[in-house]
Design an enzyme around this catalytic site. Structure first.
Site, mmCIF file in Angstrom:
data_model
loop_
_atom_site.group_PDB
_atom_site.id
_atom_site.type_symbol
_atom_site.label_atom_id
_atom_site.label_comp_id
_atom_site.label_asym_id
_atom_site.label_seq_id
_atom_site.Cartn_x
_atom_site.Cartn_y
_atom_site.Cartn_z
ATOM 1 N N SER A 152 0.620 -1.217 -0.091
ATOM 2 C CA SER A 152 -0.043 -0.412 -0.387
ATOM 3 C C SER A 152 1.050 1.436 0.014
ATOM 4 O O SER A 152 1.689 1.742 -0.907
ATOM 5 C CB SER A 152 -0.923 0.306 0.904
ATOM 6 O OG SER A 152 -1.868 1.183 0.832
ATOM 7 N N ASP A 228 -10.498 -5.477 -3.430
ATOM 8 C CA ASP A 228 -9.805 -4.614 -2.049
ATOM 9 C C ASP A 228 -10.354 -3.222 -2.875
ATOM 10 O O ASP A 228 -10.781 -3.305 -3.971
ATOM 11 C CB ASP A 228 -8.122 -4.283 -2.973
ATOM 12 C CG ASP A 228 -7.362 -2.846 -2.165
ATOM 13 O OD1 ASP A 228 -7.574 -2.295 -1.021
ATOM 14 O OD2 ASP A 228 -6.030 -3.090 -1.931
ATOM 15 N N HIS A 261 -7.393 -6.407 1.116
ATOM 16 C CA HIS A 261 -6.353 -5.362 1.615
ATOM 17 C C HIS A 261 -5.442 -5.891 2.561
ATOM 18 O O HIS A 261 -4.175 -5.250 2.242
ATOM 19 C CB HIS A 261 -6.437 -3.791 1.398
ATOM 20 C CG HIS A 261 -5.910 -2.989 1.287
ATOM 21 N ND1 HIS A 261 -4.504 -2.597 0.010
ATOM 22 C CD2 HIS A 261 -4.756 -1.946 2.268
ATOM 23 C CE1 HIS A 261 -3.966 -1.488 0.616
ATOM 24 N NE2 HIS A 261 -3.964 -1.464 0.962
#
Length: 284
Positions: A152, A228, A261
């Site tokens: 991320s 995600d 995620h």
């Protein structure tokens, strides 16, 4: 080495024949105390080993990856050290530093801030790129070969550090990275507050912009979960696909159906990334 550069052992835990250790030190580039984690595989007791740098995402610290990714088993088998820095300076209590999850504490974005009051402390690019590697080389049995990865915000950091320094890292990979932060809410908030309004100052921290600039030809290896929650608004992997195709930049982007995620996603594919880096680090 001066006393100010000494390390204080916070904890040591044996894992798969190696050691997961956490250390505290005074970070000169950040002007505060920092904790980082290092996994040393069993081979490190016999000879120097290569290292994978792992950069974590928003709200994380040095512990999340080591506790949740399940990387130690294969790292021990391969003979690979892993170092996890924290994601921002700590213990400063700057105005607004704790007001939101996506800016300030836990959200350093791996850049060098230019605006007050952030510019004195929020210099995570220098910390991760220069200071912590120097500390690690002095204190641990590392052989000089390095790879880098992250998740991320940390995937953004890993890609940017690698692309800005051709030849520095043997390989780079990322999970669900923020590839075009100049055009994503997370990145825009961070860049505006840390760097100011001048978008020219933002480009050096944007993977898509760096690919267009063409400084590096290093292949990029990315996994992205198709379920995600941040995919469309923040991550936008199709932007990177387009610029890599247009600029003939090597990219392997794997879309993983059903994955979100979280660290469940990372744990599901971390072995592929470790083997990818091990190949480039000449371990296999």
């Amino acid at each position: 080495m001066s006393m100010s550069e000494s390390l204080e052992l916070v904890s040591a835990t044996k894992s798969f024949g190696g050691w997961l250790k956490r250390y505290k030190h005074h970070a000169r580039s950040l002007d505060c105390e920092m904790i980082f984690a290092i996994y040393l595989p069993p081979q490190a007791e016999e000879h120097k080993v290569p290292v994978l740098w792992w950069l974590s995402g928003l709200t994380c610290n040095d512990e999340n990856f080591m506790q949740k990714a399940g990387a130690q088993r294969l790292a021990a088998e391969l003979g690979m050290a892993i170092i996890c820095p924290d994601t921002s300076p700590r213990g400063l209590d700057l105005p607004g530093e704790h007001d939101s999850y996506d800016f300030g504490s836990g959200a350093g974005f791996y850049l060098n801030a230019k605006r007050e009051p952030w510019s004195r402390h929020y210099r995570m690019y220098d910390y991760v790129n220069d200071e912590l590697p120097s500390v690690a080389r002095q204190h641990f049995p590392l052989n000089g070969r390095e790879a880098i990865s992250g998740h991320s915000m940390g995937g953004h950091g890993a890609l940017v550090l690698a692309l800005r320094q051709p030849g520095r890292f043997a390989s780079v990979s990322a999970f669900a990275p923020v590839v075009n932060p100049m055009d994503a809410p997370w990145g825009q908030k961070a860049f505006k507050n840390y760097l100011g309004e001048e978008r020219g100052d933002w480009r050096q921290y944007d993977t898509c912009e760096l690919v267009v600039k063409g400084v590096s030809r290093q292949p990029l290896f990315i996994d992205q979960g198709e379920a995600d929650d941040f995919l469309d608004e923040q991550l936008k992997p199709e932007r990177l696909e387009t610029v890599c195709r247009t600029n003939n930049h090597p990219l392997t982007l794997r879309r993983q159906p059903g994955y979100d995620h979280s660290y469940f996603f990372i744990a599901s594919f971390i072995d592929d990334h470790l083997r990818y880096h091990a190949k480039h680090l000449k371990l296999i």
